[in-house]
Motif scaffolding. Structure first.
Motif, PDB file in Angstrom:
ATOM      1  N   GLU A 146       0.822  -1.213   0.000  1.00 25.04           N
ATOM      2  CA  GLU A 146       0.000   0.000   0.000  1.00 25.04           C
ATOM      3  C   GLU A 146       0.854   1.260   0.000  1.00 25.04           C
ATOM      4  O   GLU A 146       0.340   2.369   0.023  1.00 25.04           O
ATOM      5  CB  GLU A 146      -0.935  -0.015   1.216  1.00 25.04           C
ATOM      6  CG  GLU A 146      -2.065  -1.037   1.071  1.00 25.04           C
ATOM      7  CD  GLU A 146      -2.953  -1.108   2.290  1.00 25.04           C
ATOM      8  OE1 GLU A 146      -2.683  -0.356   3.252  1.00 25.04           O
ATOM      9  OE2 GLU A 146      -3.910  -1.901   2.267  1.00 25.04           O
ATOM     10  N   GLY A 147       2.164   1.100   0.023  1.00 28.50           N
ATOM     11  CA  GLY A 147       3.067   2.245  -0.100  1.00 28.50           C
ATOM     12  C   GLY A 147       3.301   3.023   1.178  1.00 28.50           C
ATOM     13  O   GLY A 147       3.775   4.154   1.138  1.00 28.50           O
ATOM     14  N   HIS A 148       2.989   2.459   2.333  1.00 33.69           N
ATOM     15  CA  HIS A 148       3.235   3.176   3.581  1.00 33.69           C
ATOM     16  C   HIS A 148       4.705   3.145   3.961  1.00 33.69           C
ATOM     17  O   HIS A 148       5.180   4.037   4.658  1.00 33.69           O
ATOM     18  CB  HIS A 148       2.390   2.584   4.709  1.00 33.69           C
ATOM     19  CG  HIS A 148       0.924   2.754   4.472  1.00 33.69           C
ATOM     20  ND1 HIS A 148       0.348   3.989   4.335  1.00 33.69           N
ATOM     21  CD2 HIS A 148      -0.078   1.846   4.320  1.00 33.69           C
ATOM     22  CE1 HIS A 148      -0.947   3.830   4.116  1.00 33.69           C
ATOM     23  NE2 HIS A 148      -1.231   2.540   4.090  1.00 33.69           N
ATOM     24  N   ILE A 149       5.398   2.101   3.557  1.00 34.00           N
ATOM     25  CA  ILE A 149       6.840   2.090   3.758  1.00 34.00           C
ATOM     26  C   ILE A 149       7.498   1.686   2.440  1.00 34.00           C
ATOM     27  O   ILE A 149       6.918   0.941   1.639  1.00 34.00           O
ATOM     28  CB  ILE A 149       7.295   1.111   4.889  1.00 34.00           C
ATOM     29  CG1 ILE A 149       6.625  -0.256   4.750  1.00 34.00           C
ATOM     30  CG2 ILE A 149       7.060   1.691   6.257  1.00 34.00           C
ATOM     31  CD1 ILE A 149       7.128  -1.275   5.753  1.00 34.00           C
ATOM     32  N   ARG A 150       8.688   2.215   2.238  1.00 34.66           N
ATOM     33  CA  ARG A 150       9.441   1.837   1.040  1.00 34.66           C
ATOM     34  C   ARG A 150      10.719   1.160   1.481  1.00 34.66           C
ATOM     35  O   ARG A 150      11.341   1.560   2.457  1.00 34.66           O
ATOM     36  CB  ARG A 150       9.746   3.067   0.185  1.00 34.66           C
ATOM     37  CG  ARG A 150       8.489   3.565  -0.544  1.00 34.66           C
ATOM     38  CD  ARG A 150       8.825   4.364  -1.779  1.00 34.66           C
ATOM     39  NE  ARG A 150       9.636   5.532  -1.446  1.00 34.66           N
ATOM     40  CZ  ARG A 150      10.771   5.829  -2.066  1.00 34.66           C
ATOM     41  NH1 ARG A 150      11.221   5.043  -3.023  1.00 34.66           N
ATOM     42  NH2 ARG A 150      11.453   6.911  -1.728  1.00 34.66           N
ATOM     43  N   LEU A 151      11.100   0.121   0.747  1.00 32.80           N
ATOM     44  CA  LEU A 151      12.251  -0.664   1.177  1.00 32.80           C
ATOM     45  C   LEU A 151      13.396  -0.538   0.192  1.00 32.80           C
ATOM     46  O   LEU A 151      13.193  -0.387  -1.011  1.00 32.80           O
ATOM     47  CB  LEU A 151      11.850  -2.141   1.324  1.00 32.80           C
ATOM     48  CG  LEU A 151      10.814  -2.438   2.394  1.00 32.80           C
ATOM     49  CD1 LEU A 151      10.409  -3.898   2.338  1.00 32.80           C
ATOM     50  CD2 LEU A 151      11.356  -2.104   3.769  1.00 32.80           C
ATOM     51  N   ASP A 152      14.599  -0.593   0.747  1.00 32.80           N
ATOM     52  CA  ASP A 152      15.814  -0.523  -0.048  1.00 32.80           C
ATOM     53  C   ASP A 152      16.290  -1.949  -0.275  1.00 32.80           C
ATOM     54  O   ASP A 152      16.424  -2.715   0.672  1.00 32.80           O
ATOM     55  CB  ASP A 152      16.846   0.281   0.745  1.00 32.80           C
ATOM     56  CG  ASP A 152      18.055   0.575  -0.099  1.00 32.80           C
ATOM     57  OD1 ASP A 152      17.937   0.479  -1.338  1.00 32.80           O
ATOM     58  OD2 ASP A 152      19.112   0.890   0.474  1.00 32.80           O
ATOM     59  N   ARG A 153      16.541  -2.300  -1.526  1.00 31.36           N
ATOM     60  CA  ARG A 153      16.922  -3.683  -1.827  1.00 31.36           C
ATOM     61  C   ARG A 153      18.435  -3.834  -1.779  1.00 31.36           C
ATOM     62  O   ARG A 153      19.156  -3.128  -2.467  1.00 31.36           O
ATOM     63  CB  ARG A 153      16.371  -4.090  -3.199  1.00 31.36           C
ATOM     64  CG  ARG A 153      16.312  -5.570  -3.401  1.00 31.36           C
ATOM     65  CD  ARG A 153      15.321  -5.916  -4.500  1.00 31.36           C
ATOM     66  NE  ARG A 153      15.299  -7.354  -4.703  1.00 31.36           N
ATOM     67  CZ  ARG A 153      16.086  -7.974  -5.581  1.00 31.36           C
ATOM     68  NH1 ARG A 153      16.927  -7.296  -6.306  1.00 31.36           N
ATOM     69  NH2 ARG A 153      16.010  -9.298  -5.709  1.00 31.36           N
ATOM     70  N   GLN A 154      18.912  -4.750  -0.949  1.00 37.95           N
ATOM     71  CA  GLN A 154      20.353  -4.990  -0.811  1.00 37.95           C
ATOM     72  C   GLN A 154      20.764  -6.155  -1.699  1.00 37.95           C
ATOM     73  O   GLN A 154      19.949  -7.011  -2.027  1.00 37.95           O
ATOM     74  CB  GLN A 154      20.688  -5.355   0.645  1.00 37.95           C
ATOM     75  CG  GLN A 154      20.228  -4.373   1.671  1.00 37.95           C
ATOM     76  CD  GLN A 154      21.078  -3.115   1.682  1.00 37.95           C
ATOM     77  OE1 GLN A 154      22.258  -3.161   1.365  1.00 37.95           O
ATOM     78  NE2 GLN A 154      20.466  -1.996   2.049  1.00 37.95           N
ATOM     79  N   ASP A 155      22.042  -6.187  -2.036  1.00 41.21           N
ATOM     80  CA  ASP A 155      22.534  -7.325  -2.821  1.00 41.21           C
ATOM     81  C   ASP A 155      23.005  -8.413  -1.863  1.00 41.21           C
ATOM     82  O   ASP A 155      24.187  -8.605  -1.631  1.00 41.21           O
ATOM     83  CB  ASP A 155      23.665  -6.888  -3.750  1.00 41.21           C
ATOM     84  CG  ASP A 155      24.062  -8.032  -4.671  1.00 41.21           C
ATOM     85  OD1 ASP A 155      23.156  -8.775  -5.112  1.00 41.21           O
ATOM     86  OD2 ASP A 155      25.263  -8.211  -4.917  1.00 41.21           O
ATOM     87  N   MET A 156      22.027  -9.083  -1.260  1.00 44.95           N
ATOM     88  CA  MET A 156      22.342 -10.148  -0.311  1.00 44.95           C
ATOM     89  C   MET A 156      21.535 -11.372  -0.664  1.00 44.95           C
ATOM     90  O   MET A 156      20.375 -11.260  -1.030  1.00 44.95           O
ATOM     91  CB  MET A 156      21.924  -9.712   1.100  1.00 44.95           C
ATOM     92  CG  MET A 156      23.040  -9.194   1.968  1.00 44.95           C
ATOM     93  SD  MET A 156      22.295  -8.584   3.466  1.00 44.95           S
ATOM     94  CE  MET A 156      22.547  -9.959   4.543  1.00 44.95           C
ATOM     95  N   LEU A 157      22.165 -12.536  -0.565  1.00 43.73           N
ATOM     96  CA  LEU A 157      21.436 -13.770  -0.837  1.00 43.73           C
ATOM     97  C   LEU A 157      20.837 -14.253   0.481  1.00 43.73           C
ATOM     98  O   LEU A 157      21.560 -14.554   1.427  1.00 43.73           O
ATOM     99  CB  LEU A 157      22.377 -14.815  -1.436  1.00 43.73           C
ATOM    100  CG  LEU A 157      21.671 -16.010  -2.093  1.00 43.73           C
ATOM    101  CD1 LEU A 157      20.800 -15.545  -3.243  1.00 43.73           C
ATOM    102  CD2 LEU A 157      22.686 -17.030  -2.565  1.00 43.73           C
TER     103      LEU A 157
END
Lengths: 624, 113
Positions: A498-509
């Protein structure tokens, strides 16, 4: 076709008839007893379901897919599936076509139940069979199918690995007698029909066997003994059937409509439980599945052996097996028949005798103090007064032991601007699931009632939980109409979508571990995976989803000691680390603690990862 | 009157071990050898959610049973919710949940004292 024995009777049918009458009366009486043992409400539900065309269609489908084609075994392993379905479906077709032959060629003999089984002995071939091109061909074809299944079954006894099974069940004495009788039925049938094929006619299998035999023997002297042997094999199999694992054949026919009617296990031994125990085919699929199998001595404590001990009423072993189990539910998930090993065990635990029982009636007065703590001063008993966006967060006992999770959760909730109350910030009442798993339903019920009251009075529209153990009992046992019960993986996933929080995508497996209670228990597989892939790269372990391996920390087991759980945890970790992840992610505080003990890579809860990777925004619109 | 001075006469808390029947504790130790492994560190007391209702603490329960004060132990156990937190924190790896269940099987309320 022309009858050659005018009386339509021969002495060799006696063993078959004894077996048939015995097994039919045994199963008939058993079915009536099981139906009578159901509670009146369940019985009504069962009979009504038989009138419901939708459920009936499902019954028919399940009868074919489960009993005859063994679809679930096909999905597990093609060879294993072929072995079972060739015997089951092939035998079914032999019986069906045998009856059709009698109906078409000698309709006046239909009422003699041995006629279709020993048809070739009583008749001689005439022109009416089109030289045996159709029915005889089918009969020989399905006999060949069954024989191929029997050959595979023999190979499986020696090398079960070819069939995708590391370990198989050790048969009991009656199982073995039944097994050898079953193996001998079909070769003997081939032999018997082969000897009579020159009179009664046959097809590619029986006819060629007949001409081959005539190279060595002449005359009719072998006919009677082979038919006798065939009949005796059938008789022995049917007489031993109620005392062996082959009881699953008739039991499953009744189990399927009962399961589809929605009947649940209520009694430790009687009714539906008994039916499930007798439906256990002893295939041993649960042996490989059981996480306790990581250490060898536990193999005898799997569901298949529990069912055997319940049949024998061996009280000491039943108690030992039920108390050891982790209740991860994997045996139920993989069972091709649908025996619910975990529920059967909880039912066994419920009959334990205790001299002393806890009682929580004194807690209610104390709770009013804690209610002040969680700011539920405005107690509204009116259910209609629910604020749909207000969240009540219940961390649960295990989350309180891993503060990292509830700290991350409160931070996420604050960053998303959610209006929430922390129900057990200063301690709360247990959800009741651990007590329920120990089989003490009365005590669990008391806790359920107290928690329900607190949650209802908070006026929140969403109950947020961090612990899958709590989540399961809240979903299954609590009456919280109008309140959405959500696990934090579902709720955070909703916040992200719903867009209340935005997440940062890390390069982690990241390898995701499905907690038993969240995955198999409540069917939540997608939301956590979506979340994991939005903070990193998701790696799937070889055994995941429905077949994920219990971490070994489960509260389900009452007797497994701390050091005996180690092998289970190490085994589960090895499975997760197969894909070389940078970290392991889970959604259960108990799994997190257990894995952290022995893991050399970090083990985190999803909430922690989300909290770490939230992109903070300056201007936030409050959800209200 | 006496209270005013900060003193009062309280019943003696001395335990006469000669008069205590230790048979049941012996049974418990036979079923749960772990009971004797407790080092009384108090981790279980610190985490127990029932401690704020009945003062529950596995450490104290074991101590009371050892001294024959069964009623006191059962009073604490009365609010145990079997949540398993004590098992998780026990540094000796004692299976406290099974220990508690065994106590419930062996001991009765209104114990002989």
């Amino acid at each position: 076709m022309r009858e050659i024995i005018l009386s339509g009777y021969s002495d060799f049918i006696i063993p078959f008839m004894i077996g048939m009458i015995f097994v039919l009366s045994w199963c008939g009486i058993g079915a009536v007893r099981i139906i009578l043992q159901l509670t009146p409400a369940d019985r009504k539900k069962f009979f009504l379901s038989l009138l419901n065309p939708k459920i009936m269609a499902k019954n028919v489908r399940d009868w074919f897919c489960d009993c005859l084609f063994h679809v679930k075994l096909w999905k597990r392993n093609k060879l294993l599936g072929y072995m079972h379905s060739s015997i089951a479906f092939g035998w079914f077709m032999l019986i069906l076509i045998g009856h059709l032959e009698v109906m078409i060629y000698v309709p006046e003999r239909v009422h003699r139940i041995w006629y279709p089984i020993f048809f070739r002995y009583f008749v001689a071939v005439t022109d009416s069979t089109m030289k045996g091109s159709f029915f005889f061909f089918l009969m020989d074809f399905f006999l060949l199918v069954v024989l191929s299944g029997i050959v595979l079954a023999m190979i499986k006894r020696v090398r079960s690995r070819f069939f995708g099974m590391r370990r198989t069940t050790r048969g009991s004495l009656t199982d073995l007698i039944g097994l050898y009788a079953l193996w001998s039925i079909f070769p003997l049938r081939l032999l018997a029909e082969g000897f009579t094929a020159d009179i009664s006619g046959g097809s590619f299998l029986t006819k060629s066997l007949n001409s081959f035999m005539h190279l060595f023997y002449a005359g009719q002297m072998n006919v009677q003994p082979t038919w006798w042997a065939y009949s005796i094999a059938l008789g022995v199999f049917m007489c031993i059937l109620p005392f062996s694992r082959y009881m699953h054949i008739p039991a499953e026919i009744l189990l399927i409509p009962m399961r589809n009617a929605g009947i649940d296990i209520r009694h430790p031994r009687k009714g539906f439980t008994k039916l499930q125990v007798y439906s256990c085919p002893g295939c041993g699929v649960c042996i490989d599945a059981c996480p306790m199998g990581a250490s060898r001595p536990n193999i005898k404590d799997t569901t298949v052996y529990l069912n055997r001990q319940i049949k024998r009423n061996n009280k000491r072993r039943i108690e030992e097996i039920t108390d050891k189990c982790l209740l991860c539910g994997k045996c139920s998930a993989v069972c091709p028949v649908g025996v619910e090993g975990d529920k059967i065990r909880i039912a066994q635990r419920s009959i334990r005798q205790y001299k002393f029982s806890p009682d929580y009636s004194n807690i209610a007065s104390v709770m009013s103090i804690s209610e002040d703590n969680i700011n539920v001063t405005s107690i509204n008993k009116d259910v209609s007064n629910i604020n749909n966006n207000k969240v009540i967060y219940f961390a649960g006992c295990m989350t309180m032991l891993t503060p990292a999770i509830h700290r991350s959760m409160t931070k996420i909730l604050e960053k998303a601007g959610v209006d929430y109350t922390f129900m057990d910030k200063d301690g709360g009442i247990c959800c009741g699931r651990p007590m329920l798993m120990a089989g003490r339903t009365e005590q669990a019920k008391q806790m359920v009632e107290m928690n329900t009251e607190i949650i209802r009075s908070s006026g929140a529209g969403i109950l947020l939980l961090s612990c899958p153990i709590c989540y399961r009992i809240f979903k299954e046992q609590y009456r919280l109409e109008g309140i959405r019960i959500m696990h934090h993986t579902e709720y955070i996933d909703m916040l992200v979508k719903e867009g209340h929080i935005r997440l940062d995508r890390q390069d982690m497996l990241l390898a995701y571990h499905d907690p038993c209670e969240l995955g198999r228990g409540c069917g939540i597989y997608e939301a956590p995976r979506h979340l994991v892939s939005s903070v990193g790269r998701l790696a799937e372990a070889p055994k995941n989803g429905k077949e994920s391996i219990c971490c070994g920390g489960s509260l389900g087991s009452l007797t497994l000691s701390f050091d005996k759980r180690r092998a289970i945890t190490v085994n589960a970790l090895a499975n997760l680390k197969e894909c070389n992840p940078d970290a392991i992610v889970t959604a259960c505080p108990l799994c997190r603690t257990t894995f952290n003990r022995y893991s050399d890579i970090p083990v985190n809860d999803i909430a922690e990862l989300v909290d770490r990777n939230i992109i903070e925004e300056k201007h936030k619109i409050k959800i209200s | 009157m006496i209270n005013r001075f900060g003193f009062r006469i309280s019943p003696s808390s001395a335990v006469n071990l000669d008069k205590v029947d230790m048979e049941r504790f012996a049974t418990l130790c036979r079923i749960e050898p772990d009971a004797m492994r407790c080092i009384a560190c108090g981790s279980c007391s610190a985490t127990c959610p029932a401690s704020r209702f009945s003062g529950m603490s596995v450490r104290k329960v074991l101590l009371c049973l050892q001294r024959g004060k069964e009623n006191e132990a059962l009073k604490m156990l009365n609010n145990c919710m079997l949540c398993g937190k004590c098992t998780m924190v026990c540094p000796r790896g004692i299976n406290t949940r099974h220990l508690i269940l065994s106590i419930c099987r062996i001991y009765e309320k209104e114990a002989r004292q």
